[in-house]
Design an enzyme around this catalytic site. Structure first.
Site, PDB file in Angstrom:
ATOM      1  N   GLU A 160       5.053  -5.065   7.267  1.00  0.00           N
ATOM      2  CA  GLU A 160       4.387  -3.990   8.023  1.00  0.00           C
ATOM      3  C   GLU A 160       4.966  -3.798   9.415  1.00  0.00           C
ATOM      4  O   GLU A 160       5.009  -2.682   9.938  1.00  0.00           O
ATOM      5  CB  GLU A 160       2.879  -4.268   8.129  1.00  0.00           C
ATOM      6  N   GLY A 220       0.811  -4.885   1.143  1.00  0.00           N
ATOM      7  CA  GLY A 220      -0.415  -4.918   0.347  1.00  0.00           C
ATOM      8  C   GLY A 220      -0.220  -5.597  -1.005  1.00  0.00           C
ATOM      9  O   GLY A 220      -1.179  -6.128  -1.581  1.00  0.00           O
ATOM     10  N   ALA A 244       0.875  -1.174   0.000  1.00  0.00           N
ATOM     11  CA  ALA A 244       0.000   0.000   0.000  1.00  0.00           C
ATOM     12  C   ALA A 244       0.916   1.229   0.000  1.00  0.00           C
ATOM     13  O   ALA A 244       2.104   1.131   0.299  1.00  0.00           O
ATOM     14  CB  ALA A 244      -0.889  -0.020   1.232  1.00  0.00           C
ATOM     15  N   GLU A 261      -0.618  -9.145  -0.280  1.00  0.00           N
ATOM     16  CA  GLU A 261      -2.048  -9.351   0.037  1.00  0.00           C
ATOM     17  C   GLU A 261      -2.904  -9.302  -1.227  1.00  0.00           C
ATOM     18  O   GLU A 261      -3.866 -10.062  -1.364  1.00  0.00           O
ATOM     19  CB  GLU A 261      -2.505  -8.296   1.050  1.00  0.00           C
TER      20      GLU A 261
END
Ligand code: CAA
Length: 262
Positions: free
Chosen positions: A136, A113, A69, A116
């Site tokens: 993260e 992300g 992200a 993911e």
């Protein structure tokens, strides 16, 4: 602004019925900004709505599938009430809500992300230079779009814990051994290998493919007994399709089936 956002994901329609979606923010290693994810959601919506498309491939560019992200964009949010108020990242659900199958063609980084996003797809094909991970923890946060839930289902608790709690990168070979990816292919061939798999899937009856996808996904969300009941319902439902009759008929007549709903 709409068209600039649109270019963050390129959609190529192939005659074989496969849509190739390319994440296109190479300078930021395809960091998955809100704009990019909105563009991806919109293109996946188009794939689902277009009856000439049967399957999709999501791929990256250059050094990355996606490096996560967008850290800078998320950092601009001040506190819990900001991110809770806008339900930050909730719109990523559009990927797993797509009804047609999606193959992730992962080359380079698939971190946070990005990992993911790959896990929200149905099949992951990795280039031998791919690197997976949930870093993260190094940023002082935790995975936020399914990482803690999907990784454990893919690789089991001990590996999922180690990867999430250490934030270390995982090689393509290790990801394959652990069952995160279905296969590793030579560098430079990952997109075409993923397209080949998507084309094979696209050659079958599209409604049947979508029922099979829905059933396999149910296994991650339900108990075994419920899942088996759900599968039985959808299995019986295929008796309502011309394509089921055609597949069985063709077998009896020793010929190739011609799918009506390809
Ligand atoms: N968000 C925003 N920008 C990013 C980014 C990200 N996730 N990853 C890379 N970039 C940007 C860099 O800031 C850099 O931009 P500038 O040129 O403007 O400085 C550009 O992309 C190139 O990156 P690097 O210079 O860092 O490239 P590198 O080859 O030296 O390193 C890397 C590559 C190891 C992948 C490194 O970029 C990195 O560690 N990226 C962040 C990985 C990460 O922590 N991802 C998780 C994000 S949090 C998340 O995803 C939460 C969630 O669960 C949804």
């Amino acid at each position: 602004a709409a068209s600039a956002e649109d270019d963050l994901v390129l959609l190529e329609r192939r005659d074989s019925g496969v849509a190739v979606l390319t994440l296109n923010r190479p300078k930021a290693l395809n960091a998955l900004s809100d704009g990019l994810m909105r563009a991806l959601a919109e293109k996946l919506r188009q794939v689902d709505a277009d009856s000439s498309l049967k399957a999709a491939v999501i791929t990256g560019t250059g050094k990355a599938f996606a490096a996560g992200a967008d850290i800078k964009e998320m950092h601009s949010r001040e506190g819990y009430s900001d991110v809770r108020g806008e339900n930050m990242l909730a719109h990523w659900n559009s990927v797993s809500n797509t009804r047609k199958p999606i193959v992730a063609a992962v080359g380079g980084f698939a971190l946070g992300g990005g990992c993911e996003l790959a896990m929200a797809c149905d099949i992951i094909i990795a280039s031998e230079d791919a690197k997976f991970g949930q870093p993260e923890i190094k940023l002082g946060t935790i995975p936020g779009v399914g990482g803690t839930q999907r990784l454990i289902r893919a690789v089991g608790k001990s590996k999922a814990m180690e990867w999430i709690l250490t934030g270390e990168m995982i090689s393509a070979q290790e990801a394959e051994r652990a069952g995160l990816v279905s296969r590793v292919v030579p560098a430079g061939t990952v997109l075409e290998e993923a397209v080949k798999i998507a084309e094979k899937i696209a050659s079958f009856s599209s409604p049947v493919v979508q029922l099979a996808k829905e059933c396999v996904n149910a296994a991650e969300e339900t108990s075994l007994a419920e899942g088996i009941r759900f599968e039985r319902h959808l299995f019986h439902a295929t008796w309502g399709l011309d394509d089921r009759r055609e597949g069985f008929q063709a077998f009896s007549e020793k010929r190739q089936p011609t799918w009506k709903h390809r």
